[in-house]
Each structure stands twice: as C-alpha cells, then as structure tokens.
Scaffold this motif. Structure first.
Motif, PDB file in Angstrom:
ATOM      1  N   SER A   1       0.834  -1.206   0.000  1.00 21.50           N
ATOM      2  CA  SER A   1       0.000   0.000   0.000  1.00 21.50           C
ATOM      3  C   SER A   1       0.865   1.252   0.000  1.00 21.50           C
ATOM      4  N   GLU A   2       1.924   1.227   0.802  1.00 21.21           N
ATOM      5  CA  GLU A   2       2.825   2.371   0.856  1.00 21.21           C
ATOM      6  C   GLU A   2       3.482   2.612  -0.504  1.00 21.21           C
ATOM      7  N   ALA A   3       3.893   1.526  -1.160  1.00 17.86           N
ATOM      8  CA  ALA A   3       4.510   1.665  -2.479  1.00 17.86           C
ATOM      9  C   ALA A   3       3.508   2.203  -3.505  1.00 17.86           C
ATOM     10  N   ALA A   4       2.274   1.704  -3.463  1.00 18.74           N
ATOM     11  CA  ALA A   4       1.249   2.161  -4.402  1.00 18.74           C
ATOM     12  C   ALA A   4       0.909   3.631  -4.164  1.00 18.74           C
ATOM     13  N   GLU A   5       0.837   4.032  -2.881  1.00 19.49           N
ATOM     14  CA  GLU A   5       0.545   5.432  -2.574  1.00 19.49           C
ATOM     15  C   GLU A   5       1.670   6.345  -3.065  1.00 19.49           C
ATOM     16  N   THR A   6       2.908   5.891  -2.888  1.00 15.57           N
ATOM     17  CA  THR A   6       4.045   6.675  -3.377  1.00 15.57           C
ATOM     18  C   THR A   6       3.982   6.834  -4.889  1.00 15.57           C
ATOM     19  N   GLU A   7       3.652   5.728  -5.570  1.00 14.76           N
ATOM     20  CA  GLU A   7       3.555   5.765  -7.031  1.00 14.76           C
ATOM     21  C   GLU A   7       2.439   6.707  -7.474  1.00 14.76           C
ATOM     22  N   TRP A   8       1.302   6.656  -6.766  1.00 14.71           N
ATOM     23  CA  TRP A   8       0.181   7.522  -7.122  1.00 14.71           C
ATOM     24  C   TRP A   8       0.538   8.985  -6.905  1.00 14.71           C
ATOM     25  N   LEU A   9       1.173   9.299  -5.775  1.00 13.93           N
ATOM     26  CA  LEU A   9       1.543  10.680  -5.483  1.00 13.93           C
ATOM     27  C   LEU A   9       2.496  11.236  -6.545  1.00 13.93           C
ATOM     28  N   ALA A  10       3.472  10.415  -6.943  1.00 11.17           N
ATOM     29  CA  ALA A  10       4.433  10.859  -7.955  1.00 11.17           C
ATOM     30  C   ALA A  10       3.733  11.165  -9.278  1.00 11.17           C
ATOM     31  N   ALA A  11       2.840  10.267  -9.686  1.00  9.26           N
ATOM     32  CA  ALA A  11       2.117  10.481 -10.940  1.00  9.26           C
ATOM     33  C   ALA A  11       1.204  11.699 -10.851  1.00  9.26           C
ATOM     34  N   ALA A  12       0.523  11.851  -9.703  1.00  9.97           N
ATOM     35  CA  ALA A  12      -0.391  12.981  -9.527  1.00  9.97           C
ATOM     36  C   ALA A  12       0.357  14.306  -9.578  1.00  9.97           C
ATOM     37  N   GLU A  13       1.545  14.347  -8.962  1.00 15.51           N
ATOM     38  CA  GLU A  13       2.337  15.580  -8.974  1.00 15.51           C
ATOM     39  C   GLU A  13       2.775  15.933 -10.397  1.00 15.51           C
ATOM     40  N   GLU A  14       3.190  14.940 -11.165  1.00 15.44           N
ATOM     41  CA  GLU A  14       3.602  15.197 -12.548  1.00 15.44           C
ATOM     42  C   GLU A  14       2.432  15.715 -13.383  1.00 15.44           C
ATOM     43  N   LEU A  15       1.252  15.105 -13.182  1.00 18.49           N
ATOM     44  CA  LEU A  15       0.075  15.554 -13.919  1.00 18.49           C
ATOM     45  C   LEU A  15      -0.298  16.985 -13.539  1.00 18.49           C
ATOM     46  N   GLU A  16      -0.175  17.302 -12.251  1.00 16.81           N
ATOM     47  CA  GLU A  16      -0.497  18.658 -11.790  1.00 16.81           C
ATOM     48  C   GLU A  16       0.465  19.674 -12.403  1.00 16.81           C
ATOM     49  N   LEU A  17       1.753  19.330 -12.437  1.00 19.50           N
ATOM     50  CA  LEU A  17       2.746  20.232 -13.041  1.00 19.50           C
ATOM     51  C   LEU A  17       2.466  20.442 -14.526  1.00 19.50           C
ATOM     52  N   ALA A  18       1.917  19.397 -15.176  1.00 25.01           N
ATOM     53  CA  ALA A  18       1.613  19.504 -16.609  1.00 25.01           C
ATOM     54  C   ALA A  18       0.299  20.227 -16.859  1.00 25.01           C
ATOM     55  N   GLY A  19      -0.375  20.607 -15.767  1.00 27.38           N
ATOM     56  CA  GLY A  19      -1.634  21.347 -15.915  1.00 27.38           C
ATOM     57  C   GLY A  19      -2.824  20.463 -16.169  1.00 27.38           C
ATOM     58  N   TYR A  20      -2.740  19.163 -15.830  1.00 27.43           N
ATOM     59  CA  TYR A  20      -3.863  18.247 -16.069  1.00 27.43           C
ATOM     60  C   TYR A  20      -4.751  18.183 -14.830  1.00 27.43           C
TER      61      TYR A  20
END
Length: 621
Positions: free
Chosen positions: A602-621
């Motif tokens: 769960s910790e690994a999945a949450e880390t993966e989700w946070l990383a992807a979400a941050e990249e999407l936010e930076l891209a303006g998505y």
C-alpha cells in the motif's frame, strides 16, 4: 412556444392500455429523452405523434406548419447513391429545384429566394458531413445503397432523418445500428441540433449528454423531469423515498385508529369516540406505496485462477481464406485485464474477437493459450443459432449435459430467467430475454476470459446497469466491443485501437479518442487556418503524451483500493474468535504476514500515485 402538445392521450393495444390520459408538452428547440420499461409503449407513442397510429382518446396537437422527421422502419434500397438517398430527405428542396426548371420569371425569383432561405446550395455538403459522421467515407457515399447490408442501410435511414432538419425529430433507439464512433458523433450532433427532439434510448450516455429533460412513461402516464438521465434517477429516487415514508406514516396512523375502533366500537361509553375515529379513518389520504419491480441482477460464476498470460498472440495475421483483415498482431491478455476495442465497424473488431474465442484459425503467426483457459463468447448474431421452439432450459441442458436440472435452472436464474421465462419458447422471448440467455450460455463454464460483442443492443437501462455491476464483480478478463460509451468508461481500463489493418494499444482515454475523432472529421484546413490546425494537433499530442501517466495513476488508485479491501477481509477474519481455536496457529501467522505485506504494498502504491499525480499537476492536467 409549444411545438407539440399531448393532452389526455389514450392508446390501447392487444387488450392493454399503454397510454392512459397521458399529457406532455414539448417546446420548440427542446430535446427530450423518453424512457420507460420495455413494453411500456414508448415506440407506440412515437408512432402516434408521427401520425402513423390513431389515438383511442385525447389529442396530439402539432404547431402549424411544423415539420416532423422520423427514421423509416424499412431500410432504403435501390440503385441510388447514399448521398442521393439522403438528399431526398428534404422534399421541399427537391420540389423547388424541379420547379425552377420550368417556372416563369416572376415565380422563379420566389423559388430562388426560398432556395436561398433554406440554404439549398449547401445541402450536398451537409448531407456528406452527416454520412461521414455515421461512418461512410467519400467513396462509400457514391456507391448504390443496395450494395450495403441492412445495418448500414439503417444508418442511411438515420442520416436521411437528420438531414431533413425538422422542427421535431423523433428517434427510436438510434444507436442500435451504430458503432462506438458513430454513437459519439450522434451525441454531439444532437447536442447541437437547434430543433426539438424526442429520443427513445437505453443509452445512458446519450440521455445524459444530448437531452435537456427526461419524459418517463410509467403505468400509462407521462412525467417530465429536467436534466439528463442521472438527474432523473436522483429526483425519482428522492420522490420514491418521500412517497414511501408518507405511505408508512399513513399506515401507522391507520393502524393506531383501527386499534382504537376495534377496542371500543361496542362499548357504549366510547361509541361516540369510536364513530369519530371511523370518520377520521375515512378521511386519511390513500397514498400508494412505491413498489418497484424486482431489481435486475446478473451474476457471473467465479473462474479458477490460471497463470498469466492467459492468452498471447505473436505476429498473427487474421482473416478469412485468402483475405487478410488484420496483420502482424501481437498482444497479451491477463486475468485482470478489462479491454475495450475501438475502431469503426468493418475494421476487424469482431474478426479479432472470433480469433480470441477460438472460432477462427490464424492465417499466420502464433497463438498461445493457457492450458486450462476457458473463453466465454457473446455475439448478437448467435441469436440466429437459438432453436425457436425450444426454451432456455432445453438450451442450457444441452450446453451442460452432465448438470442436474436444479443446477441448469440456477444458472439461468443468475441472468433473470426465472421459472416462467426459463420454460418459454425462444420464439416468444423478447430481444432482451434472448440476450440474457446468450449471456448465460457464454458463462456456463466459468470462463477466465469473457468476450462480449455488442452485449447491450436489446438490454434496457436496468439490465445494462446490472451488466456493469456483474462485470465489475467478475474475477476474469473482459474484452468488450460496444457502441455504448458509458459501458466503456465504467468497465475498460485498457483500450485497443483496431484500424489500418492491425491492432495496437491506444494511448489515452475515451475523451482523448473522442477528440481524435473530432479532429479527423474536420475538413482539410485552408492555408489561412494552418496555425489553428497545428495548435489543435499540438494539444492533442500533449494529451496523448500524458495518457500513460494518467493510466499509471489510475492503476495505482485501483491497487490501493484492492489492498484496502483485502486488509478489511483479513482483519475481520482475525477478529473472529473462531480463528484462535487449537490447530489454527499457522493460519493466524499467514494472515498476519499478509497484513504486513499489504502495508508495504500500500505504501509503495501510494508513493507511485503521489508521484504520478504531482507530474500531472505540473503539466496542468
């Protein structure tokens, strides 16, 4: 301004009253979806509005000079080209063009003025645009209509109705003969249509995106709810709850008053009070409790797990005889996959499905199947394989020769085929009931891979919702071919595009695909519009570039939810005192070890989700 007024309409057919003093008003330019259970009388109402069926009471009033268009029940045929058939959908234009050949100069000026008013010169381009949206390229539009199959010719009939540009458009299940691409185009067309429309459909997406209100035909009455289908469901649910609560309050008050009457009716000292209670009981309102039909439920049997990949194709060519439809196809399917096939009809989606279902041998390449793989295959054409004078029990007993009768009936019951319908000859079953039988036959062996080719064509909205829920609970892989965007969005997490003679993953979601279709349907830009075209292409490419990141975030979300559900089950198991009985120590140890592993995953999945979400936010998505 009222375009159509239905007042006190009564329609009786076959000893049944379909409309019972029904009322409905449609204003000019208003698009309304018409819903109701199968057999409620929706199609009959459209026929009455079109003047094809007389009323048994009441009246239907149409505004003066208002024009109605509807899709003809019979498919067009003959030597005329598709474009010519569609152009015939505007009889006024044809009559004016014919009159212009012989009219005197004074009348000729009036004719040309009217032709200008109805934009007659742009009619061929408008007809071509509609045909293109429904899946006919320029070459197809020039071919005779008689060269096309019945389903494609029904698309031409739909195009003719849309081209007529009427004041009131009547559509009865317009997506039944369409693929996903044409369905999405029709949604957009209807949303922009300036006239009024009354649309009968079981497609929730169409009813949410293309209409402004929902007319519900129930028990012979029509009620109008503003908004799309989701809003209709919300409002109807709230009303049902309020009505049920009111009925419960009145029932409790009745019971209380009746108890007093029963106790004191024959006591002289209480006779006056008892009579007063009797009158009070008579004054209580008669509130009909909301009694819903039994909810539709489908239940797919749970398949046995097998090692991945359950099916793999390596450089496979697919086709019939000397004709290759798809080339160099390489793909894999695992049990957790939910795949939807994109691509216009005729591109090879059903051909690929037949190969995966082992109904078609490859022309070249290698197909590897898990040694214990079972495939369930549903296709609408299988209806023709049903024996009309046999009932569902006969079909299922033949498909499960070693199963006892109770097991045969139990499997039919999973798909809503109760005792009565299970013993009804196929010839007397509705289209939806035949579809349920085909679903039952497809899943009889608890398959690990379920291939569904247009499973919703004859299912009403409740049955479609039941199918979505059953597929969400299904533990095997799903490969889906459907014209229903709502089903794709709710079920699929992978999209494969079948186009240009091959199959490849589509990097994006259904919104990206919709944008791609819109971009492809635009006319070739002139030099002055090149910059705008480049901008649109760049935006589309940027969205496509982010698609893998969005899928990564979605996969992490699903993994987090699955781990949380598993943790809840294990914790409930450990909370049960029975597990601490002698001899179950190993079971406790295994459960605790799995809990520790879930925490790490769960910790690994949450880390993966946070990383992807941050990249999407930076891209303006």
């Amino acid at each position: 301004m009222s375009l159509l007024v239905i007042s006190g309409a009564v329609i009786r057919m076959g000893g049944r009253t379909l409309l019972n003093e029904a009322d409905l008003t449609i204003d000019a330019g208003r698009r309304i979806g018409l819903v109701g259970r199968n057999g409620a009388g929706k199609s009959t109402l459209l026929r009455a509005i079109a003047g094809e069926l007389p009323l048994d009471g009441g009246e239907i009033r149409l505004a003066s000079r208002a024009r109605i268009a509807t899709v003809r029940q019979e498919a067009p045929e003959g030597p005329d080209s598709l474009i010519d058939v569609v152009l015939q959908g505007d009889p006024e234009r044809l009559a004016l063009l014919a009159e212009a050949e012989t009219a005197d100069p004074h009348r000729l000026a009036e004719v040309h003025e009217r032709l200008l008013a109805i934009a007659a010169d742009s009619a061929p381009a408008r007809a071509a645009t509609i045909l293109a949206g429904l899946g006919f390229d320029e070459a197809a539009q020039a071919r005779p209509v008689r060269e096309f199959s019945g389903g494609w010719r029904m698309r031409v009939a739909l195009a003719t109705a849309l081209f007529a540009n009427p004041d009131l458009l009547l559509l009865d299940e317009p997506t039944n003969h369409l693929d996903l691409e044409a369905t999405m185009w029709l949604e957009g067309w209807l949303a922009r249509f300036p006239g009024a429309a009354l649309v009968v459909s079981h497609d929730r997406g169409l009813l949410d995106r293309a209409v402004e209100a929902i007319a519900h035909l129930d028990k012979g009455k029509l009620s109008l709810t503003p908004g799309g289908f989701d809003e209709f469901v919300r409002i109807r649910t709230e009303r049902a709850l309020q009505q049920t609560r009111a009925a419960e309050r009145v029932a409790a008050e009745r019971a209380h008053i009746q108890s007093f009457i029963d106790r004191f009716r024959y006591k002289a000292s209480k006779a006056r009070q008892a009579q007063a209670r009797i009158k009070a009981l008579e004054r209580l309102p008669q509130i009909e409790a909301v009694i819903e039909d039994a909810p539709t439920r489908f239940v797919f049997p749970e398949p046995a797990r097998i090692a991945p990949p359950i099916l793999a194709l390596e450089r496979v060519d697919i086709g019939y005889g000397a004709t290759t439809v798809l080339r160099n196809v390489s793909l894999t399917i695992d049990m957790d996959d939910r795949i939807a096939l994109l691509g216009a009809n005729g591109n090879g989606k059903s051909t690929l499905a037949k190969l995966l279902a082992d109904r078609l041998a490859p022309l070249a390449g290698e197909v590897r199947r898990g040694p214990k793989l079972k495939v369930g295959y549903f296709a609408q054409h299988q209806t023709e394989e049903l024996v009309l004078d046999e009932n569902p029990v006969d079909h299922m007993a033949r498909a499960l020769p070693n199963a006892p009768p109770p097991k045969v009936r139990a499997h039919l019951a999973r798909f809503g085929l109760d005792a009565d319908r299970a013993e009804t000859p196929v010839a007397n079953l509705s289209g939806g009931e035949k579809a349920r039988l085909l679903l039952a036959l497809a899943t009889r062996d608890a398959p690990q891979l379920l291939i569904l080719d247009e499973p919703t064509n004859h299912l009403d909205i409740d049955a479609r919702d039941a199918l979505v829920k059953a597929l969400a609970d299904f533990q095997g892989a799903v490969l889906l071919i459907t014209h229903d965007p709502n089903l794709v969005q709710l079920i699929a997490d992978r999209l494969w595009l079948v186009a240009d003679g091959t199959v490849r993953p589509f990097d994006g979601d259904l919104d990206d695909y919709r944008a791609l279709l819109v971009e492809r349907s635009r006319p070739v830009a002139k030099a002055g519009a090149a910059t705008r075209k480049d901008d649109r292409r760049e935006r589309a490419e940027a969205r496509a570039a982010l698609a893998p990141l969005r899928r990564k975030a979605q996969a992490a979300e699903k993994r987090i939810a699955a781990l949380a559900a598993e943790r809840t089950l294990i914790e409930a198991k450990l909370a049960d005192p029975a597990i601490y009985a002698p001899g179950r120590t190993a079971e406790i140890t295994t459960a605790n070890a799995r809990l520790a592993a879930i925490a790490r995953e769960s910790e690994a999945a949450e880390t993966e989700w946070l990383a992807a979400a941050e990249e999407l936010e930076l891209a303006g998505y």
